[in-house]
Structure formats: C-alpha cells, structure tokens
Write a protein that holds these residues in place. Structure first.
Motif, PDB file in Angstrom:
ATOM      1  N   UNK A  64       8.899   9.373  -0.582  1.00  0.00           N
ATOM      2  CA  UNK A  64       8.307   9.158  -1.910  1.00  0.00           C
ATOM      3  C   UNK A  64       9.266   8.441  -2.855  1.00  0.00           C
ATOM      4  N   UNK A  65      10.436   8.059  -2.377  1.00  0.00           N
ATOM      5  CA  UNK A  65      11.397   7.385  -3.260  1.00  0.00           C
ATOM      6  C   UNK A  65      11.104   5.886  -3.290  1.00  0.00           C
ATOM      7  N   UNK A  66      10.822   5.391  -4.483  1.00  0.00           N
ATOM      8  CA  UNK A  66      10.510   3.971  -4.659  1.00  0.00           C
ATOM      9  C   UNK A  66      11.782   3.141  -4.748  1.00  0.00           C
ATOM     10  N   UNK A  67      12.768   3.667  -5.456  1.00  0.00           N
ATOM     11  CA  UNK A  67      13.960   2.867  -5.708  1.00  0.00           C
ATOM     12  C   UNK A  67      15.108   3.743  -6.155  1.00  0.00           C
ATOM     13  N   UNK A 117      12.945   2.284   0.574  1.00  0.00           N
ATOM     14  CA  UNK A 117      13.014   2.122  -0.885  1.00  0.00           C
ATOM     15  C   UNK A 117      13.745   0.829  -1.236  1.00  0.00           C
ATOM     16  N   UNK A 118      13.679   0.474  -2.513  1.00  0.00           N
ATOM     17  CA  UNK A 118      14.361  -0.720  -3.009  1.00  0.00           C
ATOM     18  C   UNK A 118      15.616  -0.323  -3.799  1.00  0.00           C
ATOM     19  N   UNK A 119      16.500  -1.305  -3.924  1.00  0.00           N
ATOM     20  CA  UNK A 119      17.782  -1.074  -4.598  1.00  0.00           C
ATOM     21  C   UNK A 119      17.805  -1.928  -5.863  1.00  0.00           C
ATOM     22  N   UNK A 157       0.796  -1.222   0.000  1.00  0.00           N
ATOM     23  CA  UNK A 157       0.000   0.000   0.000  1.00  0.00           C
ATOM     24  C   UNK A 157       0.821   1.260   0.000  1.00  0.00           C
ATOM     25  N   UNK A 158       1.977   1.196  -0.646  1.00  0.00           N
ATOM     26  CA  UNK A 158       2.928   2.291  -0.594  1.00  0.00           C
ATOM     27  C   UNK A 158       3.036   2.910  -1.992  1.00  0.00           C
ATOM     28  N   UNK A 159       2.504   4.106  -2.166  1.00  0.00           N
ATOM     29  CA  UNK A 159       2.442   4.711  -3.506  1.00  0.00           C
ATOM     30  C   UNK A 159       3.618   5.646  -3.738  1.00  0.00           C
ATOM     31  N   UNK A 160       4.811   5.111  -3.715  1.00  0.00           N
ATOM     32  CA  UNK A 160       5.991   5.945  -3.959  1.00  0.00           C
ATOM     33  C   UNK A 160       6.145   6.178  -5.457  1.00  0.00           C
ATOM     34  N   UNK A 161       6.683   7.327  -5.832  1.00  0.00           N
ATOM     35  CA  UNK A 161       6.656   7.683  -7.243  1.00  0.00           C
ATOM     36  C   UNK A 161       7.981   8.195  -7.795  1.00  0.00           C
ATOM     37  N   UNK A 162       9.053   8.216  -7.000  1.00  0.00           N
ATOM     38  CA  UNK A 162      10.288   8.817  -7.477  1.00  0.00           C
ATOM     39  C   UNK A 162      11.383   7.752  -7.510  1.00  0.00           C
TER      40      UNK A 162
END
Lengths: 448, 125, 517
Positions: free
Chosen positions: C230-233, C261-263, C180-185
């Motif tokens: 907001x950082x996804x990866x 975030x993911x790497x 449920x995490x709407x990260x976009x950057x």
C-alpha cells in the motif's frame, strides 16, 4: 571564478583545519556507484560579457510586446510601470533577503507586507488579505479548497467566463485532492445562469470579474443565491486595475477574492513570475492559506510586525496544514505595493479610466471593420470580437505585420472549435491612438 | 493529592458523577508556551477515547487533543475562545476544555493518578 | 496531545528604550509610519493624461465612492521604501547562514538579463513565432537541469519548491492510477520539511513517519519494515535536513522500487552535490529543484520561487502541461498534450516562472559545469569548516562530515538558562542573521548553519570567532545578556503572542496615528 571568494590556499587551509586530505573525504557518504567520475558535458564558466551576449542573442529573437502595437490580455496585461518601482525592488535589502523569520531584522519586508495586505483588502472590498500566492490561477484553486474546508462540501461550480488556465488548475487539484467540479460551458456573452447549478452539495461558485471574455456582470444576485444555499462566492480577478473603475467584489457579496496582481508593478515576463492575491472575510482567516503579517509591539512598546497565525501553515501543521504552500511572491508583492502607492487613490482611478477609455475607443473602431462584430456589451479594458475568419490565422497574419492583435479564443479553448472566430482584445493606457489606428487598418487588410 | 487523572498524552480528567471534565496538564501548557487559540468540539458530538477532538495552539505549535474517555460532549468552555490565556494561567481549573458524559466509566481505570503522572513527566524530561 | 514543543513568543519583560530621541529615529535607523499615515487626499506620484471622453461601457458597475488608498508623491514613496529597506538584513549586507534556505550571492548580471525587453516584455499568449528565443531559453534550462541531474525529463511550470513537490507527487499518483494501483501511504522522515507531509496529505495520501537512526539518517530496517503493497512513495530529502548524505540511498531506492513504490526526493539541498552526484544515478523518480536555492535566483523577501521537477522515464509521460518541443518549424509549446503523453493536467497559469529561468540560465552559463562543481564543493567545504571549528564549544548531534550545512543542538546550552532562540537573538546584535532554528524537528533546539560558497575564509573566521565568543558567554552564566537580545536591531523582541491572540492584519482608518515623518 568571480562568484567564489575562496582561494586555493584558503581551501587547503580549510581542509587541514577539518583534518581531511581532500574534498573526496567530505563526500565519503556518497555510495561509490553514485559518484560522478567525469565532468558533465556542459560548457565551462564564462565572463559577464559572454553570458550577456548569449542571452541577449536569445532575447533578440523575440518580438517584445513593448516594441510593437500590442493588444493582448487574457490574464496578463501590459501597463506602464513607473521607474521608481524597479529601482526600489532592486535594493539589495529587499532583493536579497529571505522570508522574514527573524522579525527584529526584517521589519522592512514585514511592514510592506502589512501595507500590501491592507491595499489588497481595500481594493477588493474584503476585510483581510494574505501576503500573496504564486499567481492568480493557484490563488483561485486555493480559494476553492478553502471553501471546501469551510463548508465541508465537495463541489465547486465554475463559471464559463473563468480563464481556462484557472479552470484547468482547479481541475487538476479536484482530481487529485478529491473534490467535484461543475464546469459551465464557455460563456462569451455573459448570459450564463449559475444560480440554478447551486445545490446543497455546492461549496462554492467561482466566477471571473471581468470575465475572460471581458464582460462584467453584477454579482450581487449570484452572491445571494450562493448564500441562500450555504455556498460561498469566489470571485477571480485577472486584471486588478479594473477595480479602480468597477465595483469591488466585496461590495457585491464575495466571500473570497482570488486575483492576479501582475498588472500593477509587474511586467509580462512571458507568464511569470506573477502575483496571486487572496482576500476574504475576517471570520474565515484561520482557514486561509499562505503567509499573513500582523501588527504587534516590541519589548520597548514600539509598533512592529511579525508573521502570524502560522499554525495554519505546513512548517508547523505538517500534514494537517491548510495548504502545502510555503513561498509567496514577496518581490512581486513589493512591486505591486510600490506601484499602487505611487498611484494612490487619484492615480488608480485615473489609470483605470484611461484603460476603459482606450478599450471603448478600440472596440468601437474595430467593430467598424467589415465583418467584425463586438461580442461584449459591458466591459473594462478587454473585449471579445467575432471575426469573419478563424482568429488564430488572423493573429498570425497580424504578427507578420508586426502587430500583436489579441489572443485567439482557440488558444485558450483548443477543444472548442465553435470559438474559432472569437478574438480576445485588450487595450491599456500604453496603447496610443496611432497604434489603435494601425491595428484597425491591419485587421481590415488581413480580413480583406 | 488531587482528584485528577491523566493520560499519557497530557490530558487530565476530573470525574464529577458520570461526567468527565477534561483539559490539558500544567506540563503541557508549559511546553506549548503562550496559548493563542483553542478549537473546541461541538456540544452533542459523540467521541471515542483517543480520537482527536480539539486543537490547542500556541504561536509556534499546534497540538491535537484526544478524548481521554468515550461519551458525549455535553459542555465546552467558551471562555477559552476569547481568552485562550486562561489555559496557561489555570490549566487544571478555569482552563478546562470540555465535559464528556461517560459512556464507559471503566475506561477511567486506564488513566494515571497524579503521582503516576508526575513520575511519567519526570521521565520525559 | 501531540506536537507540543512551543517556545517563548513574547518579550519576558518590557525594556526601557536604549536610546530615546525626539524623532524616534536613531541616527541612520529611521522610523517610518505606514503609507496610510502619510496620505493627503488627491496627492499622487504619477502624472497621467486626462482620459478622452467616451461613452462608458461600465453600466451600473462603475465604482462609486472611494477605495481608501493613500496619496503620496514620488519623493515620499522613494523615501518610504528606502527607509523600510534599511530595516532588513540581506545577503548583500552580511553572512546569512539560514540552513536549508541557501542564502548565497545573487549576481546582478542575472537581474539585468531578466529585464531585457526581449524577455521581460513578452506576453505569454503571443504567437509562438514571435517568441522563439524565449522558448529556446526554456529548452536550454531544461537541458542543463537534465544533464546536471541525469534525469530524462523535467516539468518546468511549478512556481516554487512546494509546488514542485505537488507536481512530483501528483505525477506519482497519476502513474500509479495508470497501472490501476490504488496505493495510499507515503513514508516521510520525521526530519522532513513540513511541505513534504503537507503535500502528500493534500493529494489524499496517509503520511507515515519514518524514524531517524542515531546518525540522523533514515533507519533502513525501519524503512524496510514499513514498506508494503500500500506504499505509494517515499519522500526523502537528500542531502537530508540534518545536513548529511543518506549513505544508504541507493539501497533505499532499490527496496522502494522492489516494493512497487516511487522515490520522491526533496531537492532543496541539491546545491551540495551539483556536478558530483546525479540524482538519476541514485534511483530517484522525481525531484524538485529550488532555482532560488541551487541556482541563486533572488529570494526577494520570500519569493517568487521556481520549482522545476526532474522526472524518471516512468513518470515522464505524466508531466503536466505545458512543455516546449523542438520541431521542423522551430520551438513550440505543447499546451494540451500530444503523442503518448498522459499529462496529469496543469499546475499554474501560463508557462512557468520565465523571469526565474532567465536568471538561473545566466547563473549556469556564468559558472559552467566546472564552476557549478566548484560552487557545491566550496559550500560543503565551508560548512565542514564551520562544523570543525565550532564542535568543541557547541554540540553537534551527529558526527561529520556534513554536506552544505552543519547541525547543532542545544546541549551546549544545558543549564545556562539560554535557549536556542536567545542565542539566535544575540547573533543579531553581532551583525549576523541567525541560522535556521528549531528545524529539523528531530533535534532539540536545533541550529542549522549553511554558510554557502559565497563567503570568504575571512568572513567564515569572523563568524566562527563570534559564535565561539557567544557560546563562552552563555556558558559563563551571563543569561540576562541573551534574554535581552537583540538590543541593537531596528526592533527589540516582538510580542508574537499578542499578534496571534488579537490579530491585526491590516491598517484601519481608526488606528491612532504614530510618529510623523
């Protein structure tokens, strides 16, 4: 180690020239915690003979479609590939070269890509084609995304005759790149009416020709319905040989043709590598994905070829590129273009006629097996049968009799129990009358 | 000294009444190399200063062009579609890109005059 | 305007032909028309039987009128493609130091094995009971990749590196959405391959560029400042495209994970560290592996590739279909998902690039664990050797040691009138394929050299001596020599401006015929 030319003396000399005592110094930037201090649990190197034995043993545990009567299609087709094709694509100058970034020393690759683009455009009845994509399914979704860019609309209508893998790849991209799909139910008989699904939000309609169930339909009316609403018609072709016998999608009003080119020049290879073909109208060329080769002249005025219109692509456009695609299927495209050059106009027409004749002969023979009926009316080299029993069990029983008797529809639509008795069957020029008779006899036995 | 004004992004503006004629600078065309394609904004579109409204491409580069001022696009240079080389040949004359009806003439005050731009470019290289 | 670094794309001045001949051929360098110009109607290179008479089932869709394909006999076809092949540079013929592309030797055993009927003639939709050996082979490739990377899962279906990036990034987005995490950057270094930002943007992410520090690596402070909820990866290439190892990588991974975030790691340069560093020990969540780079499946003039993606435990449940499992009835394919898996979907028709898996496995078995380590070590040694031997005459923007490729910029050509492009074209006349030029973008006039482990020391020495001589010649003021290059290739410089301004993307019957055969 046969692939490594450096000797221990060389290595010591090179380290000395660099001015470090050991290889560890060259890896000094690797954090201490991340350095592997032990060998990995993997076997040591082996000679050619040992590796050949190991892989041959694995290969021997498969039943190749070439060894038995085989009638599988559904997006991958077995044809006879002339010996010259494999000989030529294994020339090191083709096999071991890279993307033609330096055109002065890549004219071989560039010229065959130019010829390939022309052949694909001619075959599909379109104006321009690119230098190939990964496969038919990825070419198809790239076509959908191109239609979305061109129309600035967000919805794609997918025919129920579209190969489910193509549909699923489109669904994955739809979900994660943000467009909508209107997916028609599986359409074994070719009775669907897609025109009623087109509205002012529709970017494109995607229809397969011949359909995954084998039937062929005139797309002229559908093209007109698309264009009347400002949508594009995308035609997916999984058996490219068919276009030697049936009307080109471009002649019926297709805006983009996304096809699988495996059937010419390329083997079955258990599903890959294959060859995505992509053709469209000239006016859409700047929204096209993938590499393009173009003609020009060199400093002496001689004709030559270069990769062109690269500003569409990721290496220049980065996050604004038309696609993230980088690689094409160069060597598969080469096999395709060589095979098609050998066939020529006359050969392709005759090859297609042979395929059609084989499929008609087989369909009529199998339809006489008690309890079996032919679902497809008009078709090229592939058709759908309705069996009196679940098709998956029938195919397994046929395989025990060393006959690869088609693809059960449930393999492609596991979520659709109502398709359980449908079997997709293909026949090509490689299938002999003897094989067809053996298939019919075996099917009778299995169904008895 | 000319009547041109410049942005830091290498667009130029020539003001004719309440209309700004816009293009890319000589320095910019030189950096790009041979221009092969120009994508122009739609006439009638409303544009906001510093937003991307056009694209200019050479063989190896693609650049977004920003609106130097806000307003409405009232004309575009269709010649560039057929003859993009005009951008190289005459960047600040025949090679103009579009004309904007100014909505806020005060925005012009933020632009550099030719001397300031020349200094700015010299510092870049 | 942004991103406006172009370069000359047409010959400066027309050149007179160096060696005019009547035929247009120059000894063994043969001119060859297009196949369309060799056409004779009705001619064919195949002999097919007449089709048996059947009642057509094509209806009104039977093709009318000609397609327009040319007719050639087999000898013409063989000669045509043989002559074309001779216009190509290839690894088989010489050192091919294209940085970031890894042009190493392609063992021919691998070609032979991929053509075994037991692999090449398998239909992807055969009953799995008839393809147990093929499924086991896929499982073995997966095993090797997991052991070499120290990662728990691998998705094998992506068709190439960029397709693998798409796979990894979609897996990341699926995992984020699942919680449920709407990260976009997405953070991407300026030095990244263009596919990285293109992939992130394609799946709806905003790309935020990370600056490099003075050593060509990610600026840790700048990265930390950009991390946020907001950082996804982050998408990071390691070793990076400047040819250096990101020495802060473990700390980068820690901070990225701490920010939720993911790497994503671009594994294009995995070939530098195989057997020495496992990406799984660096904190990576997803990494694609270009089988055509690290495991030497042939580049084939631009493909086909294959881009398996290794995944961390957090991402493994989201891997796309299909995959292979081993159960009590042997191997089988999972084509719709099962158990706790939440596959994000399908990326490609069928099951991946099987032909490439066979070649890659043959490469892995041939090298073994010990040979793969030696290969990566030799690749790094060769690049450092070239760097050491050229540093005094060319200009390296960052200090060594480097990994498997060494980066130079064009400062050594300052005020010579010779550009990176000119220098590259002069290498062609010397019999070398140029290195990668103008990439990475963070360095002016970049020249990225990747010699690979396939070169002998003699070969490296000859290359170095040639490069030194060219550098001296440029500095001596002989700019015209470079501007005219190449003189000895099948073509002089090509007019790319014309190709783009007036695109001719196919042959048309109206085109004037060129020289005859």
């Amino acid at each position: 180690m046969r692939y490594l030319p450096l000797t221990e003396v060389d290595r010591r000399g090179m380290l000395a020239a660099i001015g470090v005592p050991s290889m560890d110094n060259l890896y000094q930037d690797v954090p201490e915690s991340a350095r592997l201090k032990r060998p990995l649990a993997l076997p040591d190197h082996q000679g050619e003979l040992a590796v050949e034995r190991a892989l041959s043993e694995l290969a021997a545990r498969n039943l190749p479609a070439s060894a038995v009567p085989s009638f599988l299609g559904a997006g991958a087709y077995r044809h006879h590939v002339p010996a010259a094709v494999d000989h030529l694509i294994q020339r090191g100058e083709f096999l071991t070269s890279y993307t033609p970034y330096q055109p002065e020393i890549s004219q071989g690759t560039l010229q065959y890509l130019f010829e390939f683009q022309t052949q694909v455009a001619l075959l599909t009845g379109m104006e321009v084609a690119n230098a190939s994509m990964y496969d038919g399914a990825t070419a198809c979704v790239e076509a959908v995304m191109m239609a979305i860019r061109l129309t600035k609309r967000k919805k794609a209508v997918l025919s129920g005759g579209l190969h489910p893998h193509y549909r699923d790849v489109a669904a994955t991209l739809a979900r994660y790149t943000g467009f909508e799909l209107d997916m028609a139910a599986p359409d074994p008989t070719g009775a669907e009416d897609l025109a009623t699904r087109i509205d002012g939000e529709t970017a494109c309609v995607v229809v397969q020709y011949p359909a995954v169930f084998g039937h062929i339909r005139d797309l002229t009316g559908l093209a007109q319905a698309c264009h009347a609403k400002g949508a594009l018609l995308i035609v997916a072709v999984t058996e490219i040989v068919s276009l030697g016998a049936i009307r080109a999608p471009g002649d019926m009003g297709a805006d983009i043709v996304a096809a699988e080119g495996q059937a010419l020049g390329n083997g079955l290879n258990f599903g890959g590598p294959y060859l995505g073909l992509f053709a469209t109208r000239e006016k859409f060329v700047r929204q096209m994905p993938g590499r393009l080769c173009g003609q020009t002249v060199d400093a002496e005025g001689r004709r030559g070829f270069v990769l062109t219109l690269s500003t569409r692509e990721q290496h220049i456009r980065r996050e604004k590129a038309t696609s993230n695609i980088c690689t094409n299927s160069g060597l598969c495209a080469l096999a395709f273009t060589i095979h098609l050059s050998l066939l020529g106009e006359a050969g392709l027409r005759q090859l297609a006629a042979l395929n059609h004749a084989a499929a008609v002969t087989l369909a009529e023979r199998l339809a006489r097996v008690p309890g079996v009926s032919l679902v497809s009316d008009q078709f090229f080299n592939e058709f759908t049968l309705r069996l009196p029993k679940p098709a998956a069990a029938v195919v397994d029983a046929l395989a025990e009799r060393r006959i690869l008797g088609g693809v059960p529809a449930r393999r492609l639509w596991p979520e659709r129990p109502e398709l359980g008795h449908l079997l997709l069957v293909a026949a090509t020029e490689v299938n002999t009358p003897t094989e067809m008779a053996a298939f019919a006899t075996a099917l009778e036995e299995v169904l008895r | 000294m000319s009547d041109l004004k410049f942005t830091e992004e290498h667009e130029w503006v020539r003001v004719e009444g309440d209309v700004a004629v816009c293009g890319i600078s000589d320095y910019a065309q030189d950096q790009l190399g041979d221009v092969v394609y120009v994508e122009l904004p739609a006439v009638g579109s409303k544009v906001v200063k510093l937003t991307e409204i056009a694209v200019v491409e050479s063989v190896k580069a693609a650049s977004d062009i920003y609106a130097p001022v806000s307003g409405e696009v009232i004309a575009v240079n269709e010649t560039l579609t057929e003859q993009p080389n005009v951008v190289n040949a005459d960047p600040t004359g025949e090679g103009w890109f579009f004309q904007i009806q100014l909505s806020d003439p005060a925005e012009l005050d933020d632009l550099m005059d030719e001397d300031a731009y020349r200094t700015y470019v010299e510092e870049l290289s | 305007m942004t991103g406006m670094e172009g370069r000359p794309t047409r010959p400066a001045t027309p050149s007179a032909s160096a060696t005019a001949t009547v035929s247009g051929h120059r000894g063994l360098a043969m001119e060859q028309p297009l196949i369309f110009e060799l056409d004779a109607p009705g001619r064919t290179g195949v002999d097919l039987p007449a089709p048996p008479p059947v009642a057509s089932r094509l209806g009104a869709l039977a093709r009318q009128g000609p397609i327009g394909l040319p007719g050639l006999a087999e000898p013409q076809v063989v000669r045509h493609y043989t002559r074309l092949s001779q216009k190509n540079y290839a690894i088989d013929a010489g050192l091919y130091p294209l940085g970031s592309c890894t042009m190493k030797h392609n063992p021919r055993l691998n070609e032979r094995l991929a053509r075994l009927p037991g692999f090449a003639d398998l239909h992807p939709m055969q009953p799995t009971g008839t393809t147990q050996g093929a499924l086991e082979l896929i499982d073995m490739v997966a095993h090797w990749l997991k052991v070499l990377t120290g990662m728990p899962a691998v998705a094998l279906s992506p068709g190439a590196g960029a397709h693998g990036e798409l796979c990894g990034m979609v897996a990341i987005r699926a995992a984020l959405e699942d919680r449920g995490d709407a990260r976009r950057r997405v953070l991407v270094p300026a030095s990244a391959h263009g596919t990285n930002p293109a992939t992130a943007a394609a799946i709806g992410y905003t790309v935020d560029e990370l600056p490099a520090d003075a050593r060509g690596r990610v600026d840790l402070a700048a990265l930390t400042a950009k991390l946020g909820p907001d950082v996804a990866a982050i998408m990071l290439t390691n070793p990076n495209t400047c040819g250096v190892f990101e020495n802060d990588i473990v700390e980068i991974a820690r901070r990225v994970h701490a920010a939720g975030a993911f790497f994503y790691c671009d594994g294009a340069n995995f070939n530098a560290i195989v057997g020495r560093v496992r990406p799984g020990d660096l904190g990576i969540d997803a990494m694609h592996i270009n089988l055509h780079k690290t495991f030497s499946t042939p580049h084939g003039g631009g493909g086909p590739g294959s881009g398996p993606v290794v995944l961390s435990a957090a991402l493994a449940p989201f891997a796309p279909v299909p995959w292979v499992v081993h159960g009590d009835k042997g191997f089988r394919l999972v084509e719709t998902g099962e158990g706790d898996a939440k596959p994000f979907g399908r990326l490609k028709g069928f099951h991946g690039q099987m032909g490439m898996f066979v070649r890659a496995l043959a490469y892995m078995l041939s090298h073994g664990g010990d040979g793969l380590l030696q290969a990566s070590s030799d690749a790094v040694l060769a690049a450092n050797y070239v760097l050491a031997r050229l540093s005094d005459v060319m200009s390296a923007p960052y200090p060594g040691p480097c990994m498997h490729e060494c980066l130079f910029d064009d400062r050594f050509l300052k005020d010579t009138g010779v550009t990176t492009l000119d220098f590259a074209k002069a290498m062609i006349d010397e019999g070398y394929h140029p290195m990668t030029v103008y990439f990475p973008l963070v360095v002016h006039g970049a020249m990225l050299i990747e010699p690979t482990e396939s070169e002998s020391k003699d070969s490296l020495d000859r290359f170095v001596e040639t490069m030194r001589a060219l550098a001296s010649r440029a500095k001596a003021g002989d700019a015209a020599f470079f501007h005219e290059a190449p003189r000895l290739a099948p073509r002089r410089r090509l007019d790319e401006t014309r190709a783009a301004r007036q695109p001719v993307l196919r042959w048309r019957p109206t085109a004037p015929p060129q020289a005859a055969e």
